[in-house]
Structure formats: structure tokens, C-alpha cells
Design an enzyme around this catalytic site. Structure first.
Site, PDB file in Angstrom:
ATOM      1  N   SER A  67       0.936  -1.113  -0.006  1.00  0.00           N
ATOM      2  CA  SER A  67      -0.070  -0.088   0.125  1.00  0.00           C
ATOM      3  C   SER A  67       0.693   1.401   0.073  1.00  0.00           C
ATOM      4  O   SER A  67       1.961   1.231   0.443  1.00  0.00           O
ATOM      5  CB  SER A  67      -0.970  -0.101   1.180  1.00  0.00           C
TER       6      SER A  67
HETATM    7  N1  SAM Z   1      -1.220  -4.959   3.979  1.00  0.00           N
HETATM    8  C1  SAM Z   1      -0.359  -5.014   2.875  1.00  0.00           C
HETATM    9  C2  SAM Z   1       0.976  -4.537   3.002  1.00  0.00           C
HETATM   10  O1  SAM Z   1       1.227  -3.692   3.787  1.00  0.00           O
HETATM   11  O2  SAM Z   1       1.796  -4.766   1.736  1.00  0.00           O
HETATM   12  C3  SAM Z   1      -1.147  -4.516   1.562  1.00  0.00           C
HETATM   13  C4  SAM Z   1      -1.788  -5.505   0.956  1.00  0.00           C
HETATM   14  S1  SAM Z   1      -2.539  -5.544  -0.797  1.00  0.00           S
HETATM   15  C5  SAM Z   1      -2.943  -3.931  -0.944  1.00  0.00           C
HETATM   16  C6  SAM Z   1      -3.913  -6.581  -0.368  1.00  0.00           C
HETATM   17  C7  SAM Z   1      -3.612  -8.065   0.079  1.00  0.00           C
HETATM   18  O3  SAM Z   1      -4.840  -8.470   0.310  1.00  0.00           O
HETATM   19  C8  SAM Z   1      -2.927  -8.792  -1.022  1.00  0.00           C
HETATM   20  O4  SAM Z   1      -1.799  -9.459  -0.529  1.00  0.00           O
HETATM   21  C9  SAM Z   1      -4.026  -9.979  -1.305  1.00  0.00           C
HETATM   22  O5  SAM Z   1      -3.768 -11.234  -1.723  1.00  0.00           O
HETATM   23  C10 SAM Z   1      -4.819 -10.031   0.256  1.00  0.00           C
HETATM   24  N2  SAM Z   1      -6.365 -10.274   0.263  1.00  0.00           N
HETATM   25  C11 SAM Z   1      -7.225 -10.243  -0.798  1.00  0.00           C
HETATM   26  N3  SAM Z   1      -8.142 -10.956  -0.518  1.00  0.00           N
HETATM   27  C12 SAM Z   1      -7.782 -11.575   0.875  1.00  0.00           C
HETATM   28  C13 SAM Z   1      -8.997 -12.482   1.712  1.00  0.00           C
HETATM   29  N4  SAM Z   1     -10.128 -13.008   1.408  1.00  0.00           N
HETATM   30  N5  SAM Z   1      -7.974 -12.844   2.681  1.00  0.00           N
HETATM   31  C14 SAM Z   1      -6.706 -12.346   3.114  1.00  0.00           C
HETATM   32  N6  SAM Z   1      -6.140 -11.755   1.976  1.00  0.00           N
HETATM   33  C15 SAM Z   1      -6.639 -11.295   0.901  1.00  0.00           C
END
Ligand code: SAM
Length: 218
Positions: A67
Site C-alpha cells: 500500500s
Molecule cells: N497490507 C499489505 C502491505 O502492507 O503490503 C497490503 C496488501 S495488498 C494492498 C492487499 C492484500 O490482500 C493482497 O496481498 C491480497 O492477496 C490480500 N487479500 C485479498 N483478499 C484476501 C482475503 N480474502 N483474505 C486475506 N487476504 C486477502
């Protein structure tokens, strides 16, 4: 390749980023200090190192992103963290947001849906000495065995507020979640005042990758 050297140049760039976040309206000194402490370039491939302190999201593989620093700071501010809070983070991704929560004294439970990212980030943060509780699975349903949580932070864009997450919040607990379509989402803060009363506040629009899963996008 990852690089774990924190040079004067990196430290200077981090200071400039913190100054920019202040100008953009982030006020919480503890959060600004955490961002100033944690080398964001550790979370980048060395080929992208020169971009690590831009206020931008970046690819981390598997079609996912780390992010934008402003988004991390803004969501963290909305959480109103207290040291020792039991926090569920949905979307471990690169681990950067989880590490910031950890530096702020939270007991972080972080869940990731993509196996490769889960495995990589668990190993990487542990190597950095940042010990979160890591889970692999569908965080749109929360983690029922670990509930209730003081705070829940969703770092992917949801179509609706998942019911399971509201159920897994303590009374007085806070859920921060971007909700909208697959392109843009409004940041929401939901505070659970009692078992039946939820107060909802709406903030600016953001652009997250989709929250997949049973209570996310199918
Ligand atoms: N918090 C992260 C960081 O600091 O890098 C940013 C993460 S990215 C914007 C969103 C993440 O949510 C991705 O890695 C994606 O694989 C995960 N994601 C999407 N749907 C999900 C779910 N149902 N459960 C867990 N993770 C999920």
C-alpha cells in the site's frame, strides 16, 4: 533480490516522506515515528529500491501491491490503536502495514489469501525480528478461533462490510475497511458501540486490490 542495508540516503528519503505525510494531514506522531523507523526499501526488490520512499503503492508479485505510505498512515490513524490491542489485519501482503502495527505495540494477527505471499512474508518478517501471528486463508470471514479483536484492519477493497468481521469485533472495537466497487472504494470506520449498535463514519476514496473470498469478491 532483497537488500537489508539502511544507508544515510535511505534515512534522508524516509525523513522527507514523513514530512510529506504530515503535509498531507497525518498528525499522529507515533505513526509518523514508526514510518520513520521502518526501512520501507527492505520490502522492495533491489531493482525498485529508488522508488521505496515515493508516496505510491508498488507491485509485490502475485498481482498484489504494497500500500501507499499515506494509505498505511491514514488507515492506522483511523484505528485509534492502543498498545496491546489485539488487531486482525486482513491482507498481509508485503508485511509493511503489519510491521507498522507491531512497532506501535499491537498484538498483530495477519491473514493472507495468496500462499506465495504468505510464505514469503512470514519468513521475511521473522528474519527482521518482527513477530506477528501469520495465517493463510480467506480473511473475509475473519479468524473465528482468534476472535474477538479490539481492532480489525482490511487492506483490500470489499464489495460490502463482511458480517463475520462485525461479529468478531469486541464491544468498543473498531473496523477500518475500504468498501466500493473493484476500482475505487470509500474508507469506512465502523465502531461497535454495543452488540446491536454500530456507528459508521465515511472518509475519502481510495483504490485497493479486491478483497477476494466468501464475504468479498467471488
Ligand atoms: N497490507 C499489505 C502491505 O502492507 O503490503 C497490503 C496488501 S495488498 C494492498 C492487499 C492484500 O490482500 C493482497 O496481498 C491480497 O492477496 C490480500 N487479500 C485479498 N483478499 C484476501 C482475503 N480474502 N483474505 C486475506 N487476504 C486477502
Amino acid at each position: 533480490m532483497l537488500q537489508l542495508e539502511d544507508t544515510y540516503r535511505h534515512k534522508g528519503q524516509r525523513k522527507a516522506l514523513v514530512k510529506l505525510l504530515k503535509q498531507k494531514g497525518i498528525q499522529d506522531d507515533a505513526i509518523l515515528n514508526a514510518i520513520n523507523t521502518l526501512p520501507r526499501h527492505f520490502f522492495f526488490d533491489s531493482a525498485l529500491d529508488s522508488h521505496a520512499y515515493e508516496d505510491k503503492a508498488f507491485p509485490i508479485g502475485e498481482g498484489q501491491t504494497i500500500s501507499q505510505p499515506y494509505t498505511v498512515a491514514f488507515q492506522t490513524e483511523l484505528l485509534q490503536l492502543k498498545p496491546g490491542d489485539k488487531v486482525l489485519e486482513i491482507g498481509t501482503g508485503s508485511g509493511y502495514q503489519g510491521a507498522i502495527l507491531h512497532i506501535l505495540g499491537a498484538d498483530v494477527h495477519s491473514i493472507e489469501y495468496q500462499k506465495k505471499l504468505f510464505t514469503h512474508t512470514k519468513k521475511f518478517l521473522t528474519k527482521l525480528g518482527i513477530h506477528l501471528h501469520f495465517y493463510f486463508g480467506d480473511g473475509s470471514k475473519g479468524i473465528v478461533e482468534q476472535a474477538p479483536f479490539d481492532k480489525i484492519l482490511v487492506t483490500a477493497g470489499a464489495p460490502v462490510v463482511p458480517n463475520s468481521l462485525l461479529k468478531q469485533l469486541k464491544i468498543g472495537g473498531v473496523l477500518v475497511i475500504p468498501v466500493g466497487d473493484r476500482v475505487t472504494q470509500k474508507m469506512l470506520r465502523l465502531t461497535k458501540k454495543s452488540a446491536t449498535k454500530i456507528v459508521k463514519e465515511e472518509f475519502d476514496n481510495f483504490a485497493f486490490v479486491p478483497l477476494l473470498g466468501e464475504e468479498g469478491w467471488k
